[in-house]
Write an enzyme that holds these catalytic residues in place. Structure first.
Site, PDB file in Angstrom:
ATOM      1  N   ARG A 560      45.652  43.595  40.771  1.00 40.87           N
ATOM      2  CA  ARG A 560      46.769  42.757  40.370  1.00 40.87           C
ATOM      3  C   ARG A 560      47.515  42.233  41.603  1.00 40.87           C
ATOM      4  O   ARG A 560      47.551  42.899  42.638  1.00 40.87           O
ATOM      5  CB  ARG A 560      47.723  43.548  39.477  1.00 40.87           C
ATOM      6  CG  ARG A 560      47.172  43.808  38.101  1.00 40.87           C
ATOM      7  CD  ARG A 560      46.930  42.527  37.341  1.00 40.87           C
ATOM      8  NE  ARG A 560      48.163  41.879  36.992  1.00 40.87           N
ATOM      9  CZ  ARG A 560      48.619  41.746  35.754  1.00 40.87           C
ATOM     10  NH1 ARG A 560      47.907  42.192  34.722  1.00 40.87           N
ATOM     11  NH2 ARG A 560      49.760  41.140  35.507  1.00 40.87           N
ATOM     12  N   LYS A 671      36.237  53.047  43.506  1.00 48.59           N
ATOM     13  CA  LYS A 671      35.059  52.290  43.056  1.00 48.59           C
ATOM     14  C   LYS A 671      34.337  51.667  44.248  1.00 48.59           C
ATOM     15  O   LYS A 671      33.100  51.670  44.329  1.00 48.59           O
ATOM     16  CB  LYS A 671      35.477  51.192  42.067  1.00 48.59           C
ATOM     17  CG  LYS A 671      36.029  51.753  40.757  1.00 48.59           C
ATOM     18  CD  LYS A 671      36.805  50.721  39.923  1.00 48.59           C
ATOM     19  CE  LYS A 671      37.643  51.444  38.868  1.00 48.59           C
ATOM     20  NZ  LYS A 671      38.664  50.577  38.244  1.00 48.59           N
TER      21      LYS A 671
END
Ligand code: B0W
Length: 825
Positions: A560, A671
């Site tokens: 974001r 990740k």
């Protein structure tokens, strides 16, 4: 009955011919199309129904087992967001039927990959908090725990982001428009949720004072269940999402009187509750509709939980906390505390003491952010109108709590003020974090640093009262989605090399360390990365018409858009490189491709301006003939779970550059490391723990740490303007931003960015997020990255060590910790 089972076997067979037969049956008989006329979506739908057949069988089995076992304890994860993404390929992998399905589809000329990609990305969340909820559900099912997710079935998920002339524009995400194959509507489990009205006291038959909530406005909550498939263990759990419907579709009274519009008013009012996800990541807006959403899903979920408990254990609620634990995903579901109290007091007629004892043993609360602007506080006025009975209950909870505090800490008015559920002032407010702490037996942060900040700063007064409540649960990610599904080539290489145990026990990746000096293995590892980079390059070329070179360093920041996440620091560094190349086009550097992705909240002006700035910089740099291929900047629009699965495996460098002390954990950082990117990051959130695991030689850490940030702020010695005057690089960068260098048509467009960095904007301090303080050290680390990348073996060795050493960041580990320390399953 026999017949039934036979049909089941046929419908769930793995024989390719039967799969094909079932596919055609679903396409013809359920969807009503013949193969020739079916669209790709129809075919996706038909294949999903085949997979669903296999899932539903296990689903029924699993739920029957839970119901028939009186010794189990259930965990309920209440979250206003679940960012689950696509499910077809995920479910196929978790069922371990990928080979059979691929083969069956190929034989009839269909590609599983193509079919999977047409699935809408279920974007019922903003960012990390919602995705964490989805990873947790995967791990809970894979570990075989009886877990349930409860949330809202938004008609519209997170908006679709497009760029118009470099500005973000938001389009509605109509993800349900073609029907959604994974959900099952459970009309029979519909409940009523009340709003408004008033509280009334009365004496019951035994002369006890009782309360009831009357003259309410009611809305139906209709559940839609989505199966959550465990990996290879036949377990299928449930994500139950509530949709709001009017009690009466249509008000015939009004219609008869000719009030056509009024006749459908209640329908509009009711349905608006589950209409759309609030798109503000980590920002509290204080809207009435949001409060309605929160109460709506909390009340429906609690009614459902209590119904299930009663059907198995009857009306004796004393055992309720032994059989149920409810995890509150941030404060958004905190109304569950007064709502459970209300049900136990007013509907089950328990005494206050008994009800409170049960309630505080049932709830556990996870905090996800220390950003003050994200803290939920509801105005008492608004709250009283919508939930009058709950307000009474909150006053009583608070009075009893403060009474106990003043006994433990006599004459400590300040402490009482700080821990009170109510904040006095011009407008009296309800502090949802305080309510969550008071109403729970456990409070956890999401990384070591974050939990320390909670204990020692944000919730210090509570920590003094209940040190034993506080605990840390460092976040994690599911390797099933974030490696097995998203990076098939690396998965295959790993499995060929060390076997496939890592899929359910990520610590097995440690066995890769042995290959970190094996040059033939490193070469294969490198080739996988190149192949993933090529895939991303192709996507970028096809969709954005920008040519990027897979030989360049892929340096990626996707998350974001927030000032504290400092996309602006990244942009400043890019401008710096650009100026170096402008001055000397022969400057020796490894070509770099900077990739950005992420949405800004529609009302967050500065974040949207940063998007425009990055797009403007990209425009100038990508079209500058002097630069050639040395520098490329790409902002990929509409970053979501599916794009993350494409982008993350292609990264060489992972940008995790938040101001220290601001990012509670981060999960993108995990990740990227799992997919073999090297992190450039601050000592913030889980970066710190990633550094501890991979070793400081295998990560690029820069900038002030959290203590230094605080001390520098407190000293009042931080003067970004002085740094700007002294530092020629920074001066050139900021002047370029300020002068319209990147936006010749509207040269003043970015002056607010300049002003916010040097002087502060609207009363805020200059450079709140310390961009200038960290710039030089950031730049220096980037030089080291450039140097290291030239040594292919050294780079790939470090990248491999990242993969090998981040097993601890599996959400399986996180969930085991929740289950053992908090949930006691
Ligand atoms: C998200 C949404 C809202 C809202 O809509 O009001 C408020 C707060 C959040 C939020 N998101 N708060 N924290 C997060 C992120 O949570 C993940 C998962 O724990 C962390 O990794 C991130 O560091 C945190 O910013």
């Amino acid at each position: 009955m026999q017949q039934n089972y036979k049909n089941h076997r046929i419908r769930t067979s793995l024989n390719p011919e039967l799969i094909q037969q079932n596919f055609i049956d679903h396409l013809n008989l359920t969807i009503g199309k013949d193969f020739k006329n079916a669209s790709l979506y129809d075919k996706f739908h038909a294949l999903s129904l085949i997979v669903k057949d296999k899932v539903v069988e296990k689903w029924l089995e699993t739920q029957k087992k839970y119901y028939n076992n009186n010794n189990i304890k259930r965990v309920y994860y209440l979250s206003i967001e679940f960012l689950i993404g696509r499910l077809l390929y995920n479910n196929i992998l978790n069922l371990k039927i990928d080979n059979e399905i691929k083969k069956a589809m190929e034989e009839i000329g269909l590609s599983l990959e193509e079919l999977s990609e047409i699935e809408p990305d279920a974007g019922l969340g903003n960012g990390g908090l919602g995705r964490l909820a989805a990873c947790f559900l995967d791990s809970i099912a894979t570990l075989g725990y009886p877990g349930y997710g409860y949330g809202i079935r938004y008609d519209y998920g997170i908006f679709k982001q497009v760029f118009e002339n470099g500005f973000q524009k938001e389009l509605p995400d109509d993800w349900l428009k073609n029907g959604y194959p994974w959900e099952i509507e459970r009309k029979d489990r519909t409940v009523k949720v009340k709003f408004f009205g008033r509280s009334e006291s009365y004496k019951d038959d035994n002369g006890n004072l009782r309360f009831r909530w009357i003259d309410t406005y009611e809305v139906l909550a209709v559940p839609y269940d989505i199966p959550i498939v465990g990996y290879g263990n036949n377990v299928v759990n449930t994500l139950r999402l509530w949709s709001a419907k009017p009690i009466n579709e249509f008000d015939f009274d009004n219609f008869q009187k000719g009030n056509y519009l009024k006749a459908s008013e209640s329908k509009i009012l009711s349905e608006s509750i589950s209409k759309v996800l609030y798109p503000n990541d980590s920002f509290y807006a204080g809207r009435e509709l949001r409060l309605k959403q929160e109460f709506f899903f909390v009340s429906a979920s609690l009614q459902d939980i209590i119904r299930r408990y009663k059907s198995q254990f009857g009306r004796n609620f004393e055992h309720f906390p032994e059989k149920n634990v409810i995890q509150l995903n941030d404060t958004h579901p905190a109304l569950a505390v007064p709502e459970l109290m209300r049900i136990l007091l007013d509907e089950e007629f328990l005494s206050w003491e008994k009800a409170w004892n049960i309630t505080k043993k049932t709830f556990a609360y996870t905090n996800h952010t220390v950003m003050p602007e994200a803290l939920e506080k509801w105005e008492v006025h608004l709250f009283e109108k919508l939930l009058p009975r709950h307000l009474e209950i909150l006053y009583e909870i608070n009075a009893r709590f403060l009474d106990s505090v003043s006994k433990k800490f006599p004459n400590n008015i300040q402490k009482i003020r700080n821990v009170s559920i109510f904040e006095e002032g011009n407008t009296k407010q309800i502090r949802m974090a305080n309510l969550s702490i008071v109403g729970s037996f456990s409070v956890n942060g999401v990384s070591k640093l974050h939990t320390e900040i909670l204990k020692n700063k944000v919730f210090k007064d509570f920590y003094d009262i209940w040190p034993e409540k506080f605990n840390n649960k460092t976040n994690g990610i599911t390797q099933r989605r974030w490696l097995l599904e998203s990076n098939p080539e690396l998965s295959q290489l790993i499995t060929e090399t060390i076997g496939d145990k890592w899929i359910i026990d990520l610590n097995h990746l440690q066995n890769l360390e042995r290959f970190s000096s094996d040059s033939s293995f490193l070469e294969k590892f490198y080739k996988v990365k190149q192949s993933n980079k090529t895939k991303l390059s192709n996507y970028i070329f096809k969709n954005l018409d920008i040519k990027v070179d897979p030989e360049s360093i892929f340096d990626i920041q996707v998350k974001r858009i927030h000032e504290y996440k400092r996309q602006l620091l990244n942009a400043m560094h890019i401008i710096h490189l650009y100026f170096i190349l402008k001055e000397n086009p022969n400057h020796d550097m490894v070509p770099r491709t900077f990739v950005f992705g992420g949405k800004a909240a529609p009302g967050y002006r500065m974040a949207k301006l940063i998007i425009k700035l990055i797009n403007s910089i990209a425009d100038v740099i990508n079209n500058d003939k002097d630069i050639g291929n040395k520098l490329k900047v790409v902002f990929i629009p509409n970053y979501n779970v599916s794009l993350a699965e494409l982008i993350i495996p292609a990264a060489n460098v992972s940008e995790q550059i938040s101001t220290a002390g601001k990012e509670a954990s981060g999960t993108g950082n995990m990740k990227f490391a799992l997919n073999g990117a090297l992190t450039i990051g601050t000592l913030d959130g889980a970066n710190i723990e990633i550094k501890e695991c991979v070793g400081e030689d295998n990560i690029f850490i820069f900038g002030l740490n959290a203590d230094q940030v605080i001390r520098l702020k407190e000293s009042r010695l931080y003067n970004p303007y002085e740094i700007y005057l002294k530092n020629e690089n920074l001066r050139k960068i900021l002047d370029a931003i300020n002068s319209g260098y990147f936006n010749k048509d509207n040269p003043h467009l970015f002056t607010d960015i300049f002003h916010s960095l040097l002087f502060g904007l609207n009363g805020s301090e200059p450079d709140q997020y310390m961009h200038l303080a960290d710039f030089d050290s950031y730049k220096t680390k980037h030089k080291e990255i450039d140097k290291l990348y030239r040594n292919k073996i050294a780079w790939n060795k470090k990248a491999l060590l990242n993969v090998a050493r981040v097993g601890i960041f599996s959400s399986d580990r996180t969930i085991k910790e929740y289950a053992e320390d908090i949930w006691k399953l």
